[in-house]
Write an enzyme that holds these catalytic residues in place. Structure first.
Site, mmCIF file in Angstrom:
data_model
loop_
_atom_site.group_PDB
_atom_site.id
_atom_site.type_symbol
_atom_site.label_atom_id
_atom_site.label_comp_id
_atom_site.label_asym_id
_atom_site.label_seq_id
_atom_site.Cartn_x
_atom_site.Cartn_y
_atom_site.Cartn_z
ATOM 1 N N LYS A 90 0.917 -1.059 0.122
ATOM 2 C CA LYS A 90 -0.043 -0.113 0.086
ATOM 3 C C LYS A 90 0.702 1.127 0.149
ATOM 4 O O LYS A 90 0.558 2.394 -0.335
ATOM 5 C CB LYS A 90 -0.887 0.124 1.276
ATOM 6 C CG LYS A 90 -1.718 -1.150 1.407
ATOM 7 C CD LYS A 90 -2.520 -1.058 2.713
ATOM 8 C CE LYS A 90 -3.338 -2.136 3.152
ATOM 9 N NZ LYS A 90 -3.633 -2.351 4.430
ATOM 10 N N GLY A 91 2.161 0.993 0.628
ATOM 11 C CA GLY A 91 2.923 2.164 0.718
ATOM 12 C C GLY A 91 2.836 3.054 -0.484
ATOM 13 O O GLY A 91 3.355 4.322 -0.219
ATOM 14 N N GLU A 105 8.119 2.497 -5.917
ATOM 15 C CA GLU A 105 8.143 1.836 -4.481
ATOM 16 C C GLU A 105 8.036 3.148 -3.249
ATOM 17 O O GLU A 105 8.525 4.210 -3.626
ATOM 18 C CB GLU A 105 9.521 1.211 -4.200
ATOM 19 C CG GLU A 105 9.294 -0.371 -4.654
ATOM 20 C CD GLU A 105 8.602 -1.000 -3.131
ATOM 21 O OE1 GLU A 105 8.176 -0.437 -2.374
ATOM 22 O OE2 GLU A 105 8.469 -2.463 -3.373
ATOM 23 N N ASP A 106 7.686 2.787 -2.174
ATOM 24 C CA ASP A 106 7.924 3.849 -1.317
ATOM 25 C C ASP A 106 9.152 3.873 -0.664
ATOM 26 O O ASP A 106 9.881 4.977 -0.270
ATOM 27 C CB ASP A 106 6.720 3.702 -0.077
ATOM 28 C CG ASP A 106 6.684 2.184 0.493
ATOM 29 O OD1 ASP A 106 7.742 1.267 -0.203
ATOM 30 O OD2 ASP A 106 5.962 2.069 1.441
ATOM 31 N N ASP A 145 14.889 -1.164 1.212
ATOM 32 C CA ASP A 145 15.437 -1.486 2.628
ATOM 33 C C ASP A 145 16.334 -2.602 2.337
ATOM 34 O O ASP A 145 17.343 -2.316 1.647
ATOM 35 C CB ASP A 145 14.005 -1.900 3.414
ATOM 36 C CG ASP A 145 14.600 -2.057 4.724
ATOM 37 O OD1 ASP A 145 15.082 -3.154 5.423
ATOM 38 O OD2 ASP A 145 14.263 -0.966 5.616
ATOM 39 N N LYS A 157 17.078 3.328 1.620
ATOM 40 C CA LYS A 157 18.026 3.112 3.159
ATOM 41 C C LYS A 157 19.054 2.333 2.492
ATOM 42 O O LYS A 157 19.172 1.109 2.797
ATOM 43 C CB LYS A 157 17.251 2.399 4.059
ATOM 44 C CG LYS A 157 16.354 3.226 4.903
ATOM 45 C CD LYS A 157 15.754 2.408 6.081
ATOM 46 C CE LYS A 157 14.312 3.157 6.794
ATOM 47 N NZ LYS A 157 13.811 2.094 7.844
ATOM 48 N N PHE A 216 13.316 4.486 11.466
ATOM 49 C CA PHE A 216 12.036 3.957 10.864
ATOM 50 C C PHE A 216 11.202 5.199 10.564
ATOM 51 O O PHE A 216 11.028 6.000 11.563
ATOM 52 C CB PHE A 216 11.293 3.025 12.250
ATOM 53 C CG PHE A 216 10.175 2.271 11.612
ATOM 54 C CD1 PHE A 216 10.437 0.960 10.960
ATOM 55 C CD2 PHE A 216 8.965 2.939 11.580
ATOM 56 C CE1 PHE A 216 9.500 0.483 10.495
ATOM 57 C CE2 PHE A 216 7.702 2.126 10.915
ATOM 58 C CZ PHE A 216 8.209 1.011 10.273
ATOM 59 N N ASP A 272 3.903 3.416 6.698
ATOM 60 C CA ASP A 272 3.108 3.402 8.137
ATOM 61 C C ASP A 272 3.840 2.769 9.281
ATOM 62 O O ASP A 272 4.816 2.287 9.183
ATOM 63 C CB ASP A 272 1.866 2.478 7.853
ATOM 64 C CG ASP A 272 2.389 0.796 7.958
ATOM 65 O OD1 ASP A 272 3.330 0.654 6.731
ATOM 66 O OD2 ASP A 272 1.898 0.169 8.665
ATOM 67 N N ARG A 318 0.242 6.779 7.232
ATOM 68 C CA ARG A 318 0.398 6.861 5.979
ATOM 69 C C ARG A 318 0.024 8.024 5.425
ATOM 70 O O ARG A 318 0.462 8.430 4.257
ATOM 71 C CB ARG A 318 -0.417 5.679 5.335
ATOM 72 C CG ARG A 318 -0.100 4.418 5.499
ATOM 73 C CD ARG A 318 -0.853 3.466 4.511
ATOM 74 N NE ARG A 318 -0.697 1.982 5.183
ATOM 75 C CZ ARG A 318 0.302 1.036 4.881
ATOM 76 N NH1 ARG A 318 1.469 1.517 4.120
ATOM 77 N NH2 ARG A 318 0.347 -0.102 5.316
HETATM 78 N N1 HPA Z 1 8.865 2.722 7.586
HETATM 79 C C1 HPA Z 1 7.748 2.222 7.054
HETATM 80 N N2 HPA Z 1 7.930 0.874 6.568
HETATM 81 C C2 HPA Z 1 9.253 0.464 6.274
HETATM 82 C C3 HPA Z 1 10.329 0.789 6.724
HETATM 83 C C4 HPA Z 1 10.233 2.191 7.349
HETATM 84 O O1 HPA Z 1 11.296 2.633 7.713
HETATM 85 N N3 HPA Z 1 11.607 0.232 6.084
HETATM 86 C C5 HPA Z 1 10.878 -0.612 5.093
HETATM 87 N N4 HPA Z 1 9.688 -0.651 5.539
HETATM 88 MG MG MG Z 2 7.041 -0.931 0.191
#
Ligand code: HPA
Ligand code: MG
Length: 173
Positions: free
Chosen positions: A41-42, A97-98, A101, A129, A150, A157, A163
């Site tokens: 959803k991000g 993508e949001d 990681d 990141k 984070f 979220d 969000r």
């Molecule tokens: N925040 C939210 N969702 C995530 C993060 C974060 O820092 N890293 C990976 N998924």
């Molecule tokens: Mg994502």
């Protein structure tokens, strides 16, 4: 216990950067149509804002994936929770993508999509990141590199909250 949110990137800075990335994508895809794949959803807030800043023809599709186990310990094999509605064969696909990681889930997703024969496949992320990376992924467009904290907002979220924040913040417990 309730958490507080410390602003990391202001709404103004996010908007400005998305405009710049949108212009860059528009130049790179000149004369073509770009097919955005929003990773739910991000990715949804970023995808909408980005799409508005792209001035070549845009089409949109959505995908939702979840990794088996958590992202840090899993093999990166993903379960497709919601697949794309349309074929990507022959299309110029841009995954949106949001955040990137470890890169595990995403590199698997890229392999899955490559097998569907798009004309091209690129990746765009709001946040990266790089310190967290365990699996190499080639990221074509990055709005912001951030430290290993984070973050929430702009689609991201914490326990499904925050969000809708119009800026990027760090969760402080
Ligand atoms: N925040 C939210 N969702 C995530 C993060 C974060 O820092 N890293 C990976 N998924
Ligand atoms: Mg994502």
């Amino acid at each position: 216990m309730s958490e507080t949110i410390r602003q990391l990137i202001s709404e103004e800075d996010v908007d400005k950067k998305i405009r710049e990335i949108g212009e860059q994508i528009s130049r790179d895809y000149e004369g073509r149509q770009v097919h955005l794949i929003c990773v739910l959803k991000g990715g949804v807030f970023f995808t909408c804002e980005l799409a508005k800043r792209i001035n070549v023809p845009v089409s949109l599709d959505f995908m939702s994936v979840s990794s088996y186990g958590d992202d840090t310990s899993s093999s990166g094999v993903v379960r497709i929770v919601k697949d794309l509605d349309e074929s990507i064969e022959g299309k110029d696909v841009l995954i949106v993508e949001d955040i990137i990681d470890s890169g595990r889930t995403l590199s698997y997703l890229i392999e899955v999509l490559k097998q569907r024969n798009p004309n091209s496949l690129r990746l765009c992320t709001l946040l990266d990141k790089p310190e967290r990376r365990v699996k190499d992924v080639n990221v074509d467009y990055v709005c912001f590199n951030i430290p290993d904290e984070f973050v929430v907002g702009y689609g991201l979220d914490y326990a499904q909250k925050y969000r809708n924040l119009p800026y990027i913040g760090v969760v402080e417990l």
